[in-house]
Design an enzyme around this catalytic site. Structure first.
Site, PDB file in Angstrom:
ATOM      1  N   PRO A 121      39.506  51.757  36.692  1.00 60.45           N
ATOM      2  CG  PRO A 121      37.391  52.856  37.620  1.00 60.45           C
ATOM      3  CD  PRO A 121      38.995  51.752  38.473  1.00 60.45           C
ATOM      4  CD  GLU A 148      34.975  54.603  46.656  1.00 65.33           C
ATOM      5  OE1 GLU A 148      35.014  53.977  47.677  1.00 65.33           O
ATOM      6  OE2 GLU A 148      34.477  55.128  45.594  1.00 65.33           O
ATOM      7  NE  ARG A 190      43.083  33.131  23.251  1.00 66.38           N
ATOM      8  CZ  ARG A 190      42.604  34.412  22.037  1.00 66.38           C
ATOM      9  NH1 ARG A 190      43.727  35.643  21.518  1.00 66.38           N
ATOM     10  NH2 ARG A 190      42.320  33.542  20.835  1.00 66.38           N
ATOM     11  CG  ASP A 205      42.527  36.556  18.027  1.00 64.64           C
ATOM     12  OD1 ASP A 205      41.872  34.957  17.805  1.00 64.64           O
ATOM     13  OD2 ASP A 205      43.710  36.693  18.839  1.00 64.64           O
TER      14      ASP A 205
HETATM   15 CL1  6GU Z   1      40.613  47.570  35.995  1.00 70.02          CL
HETATM   16  N1  6GU Z   1      38.908  48.081  37.354  1.00 70.02           N
HETATM   17  C1  6GU Z   1      37.703  48.758  38.117  1.00 70.02           C
HETATM   18  N2  6GU Z   1      37.546  48.806  39.934  1.00 70.02           N
HETATM   19  N3  6GU Z   1      37.186  48.518  37.739  1.00 70.02           N
HETATM   20  C2  6GU Z   1      36.642  49.307  36.446  1.00 70.02           C
HETATM   21  C3  6GU Z   1      38.025  48.817  35.126  1.00 70.02           C
HETATM   22  C4  6GU Z   1      38.966  47.875  36.392  1.00 70.02           C
HETATM   23  N4  6GU Z   1      37.858  48.650  34.176  1.00 70.02           N
HETATM   24  C5  6GU Z   1      36.882  48.623  34.574  1.00 70.02           C
HETATM   25  N5  6GU Z   1      36.329  49.138  35.079  1.00 70.02           N
END
Ligand code: 6GU
Length: 276
Positions: A121, A148, A190, A205
Site C-alpha cells: 500500500p 507490516e 490481457r 478500454d
Molecule cells: Cl499492493 N498490498 C496491500 N497489502 N494493500 C494494498 C495494496 C497492495 N494496494 C492497495 N492496498
C-alpha cells in the site's frame, strides 16, 4: 511471458488457473510458477517474520528468508525449480498446446534482469500504462508480503538481480499482496497479444485514451420500457463515434473529473463540456 509469485498463501493464487489466465497458460503464452516462501526457511517453526526493529505493532518479513527465495526464483534454481508450474483448470477449445505438455522455461538473455514487483500500500499507484509496459516483459516476479511488509533491505538488495517496482493497487489497505497480484497480473496478461480473442477490444478500454468508456447497449431495442439511444440505430458511423465521445467526456466529468486535466481535448470536446 513467465510469471513467478512468492507467497506464504500459494492457494490464494489458484484463480490464475481459470478463465483468461488459464487459457493463456494452456496456449503456451503464459507460464506461472507459485512458490511457498516457507520453502526457504531454516528453522523448525518455518518462521517468515519477526518483530519490527524500533518497536511497534505487527511483524516484518525476514530478509534472510526472502533474499534466497528471490535469488532462486530469478535463476530458476533450488526450490523454485522443484515447484511444478500451474496448469489450466479447464481445457479450452482450440488450445495450441495440449494440457500436460511440458513447456521449456525461456532462457534469460545475459544482462536482461527480470522485473520484480513488490505489492505494497506504500507503493506507486498501479496504472493501465504500467500494465501495458509490463505486458512486454519476459519474466515478472511478484513478492507478496503480509503483515507490516518486508524488511526494506530485501528490496534494496534485489536491485542487483532485478528491476524493482513497489506498487499499490489503490488507496485502501489489504491484508497482503496476493489479491493485488491477481489484479495486476490480469490487467497485464490481457494486453499480451494473442490473449484476448478480439485484438481491437482493448483499444477502446477505459483509460486507454485517458477517458472513461461510455455506456454500452445490445438488443432488445426496448426492454422494461427503456430504449436503446436512437443514434445507435442510425447507421451513421461518424455520428455514432461523435455520440460515444460525448458520452465518454460527460461520464468522465461526472465520475473522474481529474482525468480531464491529463488528456488533450479537441475544440469539439471542449464544446461538449461547455468549456468554449
Ligand atoms: Cl499492493 N498490498 C496491500 N497489502 N494493500 C494494498 C495494496 C497492495 N494496494 C492497495 N492496498
Amino acid at each position: 511471458m513467465r510469471i513467478d509469485v512468492v507467497t506464504i498463501f500459494p492457494e490464494y493464487l489458484d484463480p490464475f488457473r481459470h478463465a483468461l489466465l488459464g487459457k493463456a497458460i494452456e496456449n503456451g503464452i503464459l507460464q506461472v510458477g507459485v512458490h511457498n516462501l516457507r520453502q526457504w526457511t531454516h528453522d523448525v517453526h518455518q518462521a517468515v517474520d519477526s518483530t519490527p526493529c524500533g518497536g511497534g505493532p505487527g511483524m516484518v518479513m525476514k530478509p534472510d528468508v526472502w533474499g534466497p527465495a528471490l535469488d532462486d526464483v530469478a535463476a530458476g534454481t533450488g526450490p523454485a525449480a522443484a515447484t511444478a508450474d500451474l496448469v489450466s483448470a479447464t481445457p479450452h477449445k482450440g488450445a495450441v498446446t495440449a494440457g500436460g505438455v511440458e513447456i521449456k522455461r525461456p532462457e534469460a538473455p545475459q544482462g536482461d534482469k527480470p522485473l520484480l514487483v513488490v505489492p505494497t500500500p506504500a507503493g506507486a499507484q498501479f496504472t493501465q500504462e504500467m500494465a501495458a509496459r509490463w505486458s512486454q516483459e519476459r519474466h515478472v516476479v511478484f513478492a507478496c508480503g503480509r503483515y507490516e511488509g518486508i524488511d526494506q533491505r530485501v528490496v534494496e538488495d534485489a536491485e542487483n538481480r532485478y528491476r524493482v517496482e513497489e506498487v499499490s493497487i489503490g488507496d485502501y489497505v489489504l491484508i497482503g499482496g496476493e489479491v493485488a497480484v491477481l489484479v495486476m497480473a490480469e490487467a497485464m496478461v490481457r494486453l499480451i497479444s494473442g490473449v484476448l480473442g478480439n485484438r481491437a477490444s482493448h483499444e477502446e478500454d477505459s483509460f486507454q485514451d485517458g477517458l472513461l468508456e461510455g455506456p454500452s447497449y445490445t438488443r432488445p431495442r426496448e426492454w422494461r420500457g427503456l430504449e436503446v439511444p436512437e443514434v445507435l440505430f442510425s447507421g451513421n458511423h461518424a455520428k455514432i463515434e461523435q455520440w460515444r465521445r460525448e458520452q465518454s467526456l460527460l461520464r468522465t466529468r461526472q465520475r473522474r473529473p481529474e482525468l480531464l486535466d491529463q488528456v488533450e481535448l479537441s475544440t469539439s470536446d471542449r464544446q461538449v463540456l461547455g468549456w468554449d
